[in-house]
Design a protein around this motif. Structure first.
Motif, PDB file in Angstrom:
ATOM      1  N   PRO A 199       0.792  -1.239   0.000  1.00  0.00           N
ATOM      2  CA  PRO A 199       0.000   0.000   0.000  1.00  0.00           C
ATOM      3  C   PRO A 199       0.822   1.286   0.000  1.00  0.00           C
ATOM      4  N   ALA A 200       1.822   1.398   0.868  1.00  0.00           N
ATOM      5  CA  ALA A 200       2.578   2.650   0.968  1.00  0.00           C
ATOM      6  C   ALA A 200       3.320   2.955  -0.318  1.00  0.00           C
ATOM      7  N   PRO A 264       2.446   5.127   7.300  1.00  0.00           N
ATOM      8  CA  PRO A 264       3.712   4.462   7.687  1.00  0.00           C
ATOM      9  C   PRO A 264       4.952   5.321   7.466  1.00  0.00           C
ATOM     10  N   TYR A 265       4.896   6.296   6.566  1.00  0.00           N
ATOM     11  CA  TYR A 265       6.047   7.170   6.357  1.00  0.00           C
ATOM     12  C   TYR A 265       6.314   8.065   7.571  1.00  0.00           C
ATOM     13  N   ARG A 266       5.337   8.139   8.466  1.00  0.00           N
ATOM     14  CA  ARG A 266       5.492   9.006   9.634  1.00  0.00           C
ATOM     15  C   ARG A 266       5.620   8.226  10.934  1.00  0.00           C
ATOM     16  N   ILE A 322       7.247  -2.058   4.067  1.00  0.00           N
ATOM     17  CA  ILE A 322       7.158  -3.255   4.901  1.00  0.00           C
ATOM     18  C   ILE A 322       6.076  -3.073   5.971  1.00  0.00           C
ATOM     19  N   GLN A 323       6.070  -1.917   6.638  1.00  0.00           N
ATOM     20  CA  GLN A 323       5.085  -1.667   7.687  1.00  0.00           C
ATOM     21  C   GLN A 323       3.665  -1.667   7.141  1.00  0.00           C
ATOM     22  N   SER A 324       3.460  -1.104   5.969  1.00  0.00           N
ATOM     23  CA  SER A 324       2.108  -1.038   5.416  1.00  0.00           C
ATOM     24  C   SER A 324       1.614  -2.413   4.977  1.00  0.00           C
ATOM     25  N   ALA A 325       2.507  -3.288   4.560  1.00  0.00           N
ATOM     26  CA  ALA A 325       2.099  -4.633   4.160  1.00  0.00           C
ATOM     27  C   ALA A 325       1.766  -5.501   5.370  1.00  0.00           C
TER      28      ALA A 325
END
Length: 348
Positions: A199-200, A264-266, A322-325
């Motif tokens: 997603p990200a 997730p970028y933040r 990675i975090q968004s998945a």
């Protein structure tokens, strides 16, 4: 309660049991206190919206198994190489031969390191060679492999012939070829990761190429500030300012347009890398404007900050994906919002 029973009760207006919904990985939005008004006409739904959180909270997507040391480094080094070749061609045309040579050498080293990181992540060198068996224009991976295969020899020839002082005409041709391929080398990795379901990355498909281009430009300008004499770095300082501005503007636009998928970028490790990238790029740009033209030490420190900032940005983008998945909400909520938006347009 079976899935068919849930559907049937939803149609007849009966309220499904909350525990049954939660047990199936569904939970009523707003705690089940009120239903959604449909079509904007004030009609109240008897069945509350259900938010799919995946079974047992497990990821819906298989998170990428790539290693940060390989793939994030591959993203950073490829951008440094491509942008460096473009700046090297400009430096050569304007008579800044020391800066041009330094950038050619750094581009060769960077593309070699980028290719090595990619092959290491693939596991076997033969896998990279196998990607060259066909050319598929619709595949970013296939086209990226061919771009690397064409760019590597051009960058190598430009650097080796410059250092050796042999065949100047052939060296200039190699420099021009590397510069022509430089933009593709700089941004194709952004297209590559945005083509995934992560997603990200996918939601930022419009802005990521600009983020990568700006970040790569600041890295290449930083390399020139580190390696070239102060008298030849004027255009590099301008490139650093331009690259930082493009990177920052594109990153902020991504955060605003991508909505929840930009979260997730933040947050977490990705957020720390992204903030470090902003701080280092800002410090390097300011140092390039205020100090790099006055002293060799100031130029070197500013260039190092620009290189570190670009690297942090690439690692931040990698970890954001990675975090968004790993979190189901970044997959489901944007999908539901798009479905609701299409439904609203259809009824309006």
């Amino acid at each position: 309660m079976s899935e068919s029973e849930v559907r049937r009760e939803g149609i007849t207006g009966a309220r499904p049991d909350r525990e049954a919904l939660v047990g199936r990985g569904l939970r009523p939005r707003n705690g089940g206190r009120r239903g959604r008004r449909r079509g904007g006409r004030g009609e109240k739904a008897m069945v509350p919206d259900a938010e799919f959180t995946s079974y047992y909270g497990l990821p819906i997507l298989n998170p990428p198994v790539w290693k940060a040391a390989d793939v994030a480094a591959y993203l950073f080094l490829g951008g440094l190489a491509g942008a460096g070749s473009m700046l090297a061609a400009g430096a050569q045309l304007t008579g800044r031969h020391t800066a041009a040579r330094a950038l050619k050498i750094s581009s060769l080293a960077a593309i070699a390191g980028s290719t090595a990181a990619l092959i290491h992540d693939l596991g076997r060198p033969a896998r990279f060679a196998n990607m060259l068996r066909v050319m598929k224009p619709t595949s970013p991976m296939s086209m990226g492999s061919w771009i690397l295969a064409a760019y590597g020899p051009a960058a190598g020839g430009a650097a080796v012939l410059d250092v050796a002082g042999r065949f100047p005409h052939l060296g200039r041709a190699a420099t021009a070829a590397a510069a022509a391929l430089g933009p593709a080398v700089t941004v194709y990795t952004a297209v590559l990761i945005a083509d995934t379901a992560v997603p990200a990355w996918h939601e930022g498909k419009r802005e990521l190429p600009f983020v990568f281009a700006g970040s790569a430009t600041t890295a290449a300008a930083g390399m020139a500030l580190v390696a070239a004499p102060v008298r030849e770095t004027g255009p590099m300082r301008t490139a650093a300012v331009s690259g930082a501005a493009v990177e920052l503007a594109a990153a902020k636009l991504l955060e605003r347009r991508a909505g929840l998928a930009a979260e997730p970028y933040r947050k977490g490790r990705a957020g720390r890398f992204m903030r470090a990238g902003e701080v280092l790029s800002g410090a390097g740009t300011a140092g390039g404007v205020l100090l790099a033209g006055r002293s060799r030490a100031g130029a070197a420190l500013s260039g190092a900050a620009l290189l570190a900032g670009s690297a942090c940005t690439r690692f931040g983008i990698f970890y954001a994906g990675i975090q968004s998945a790993e979190d189901p909400k970044y997959t489901v909520v944007p999908q539901r919002e798009r479905v609701d938006e299409r439904g609203t347009k259809a009824t309006s």
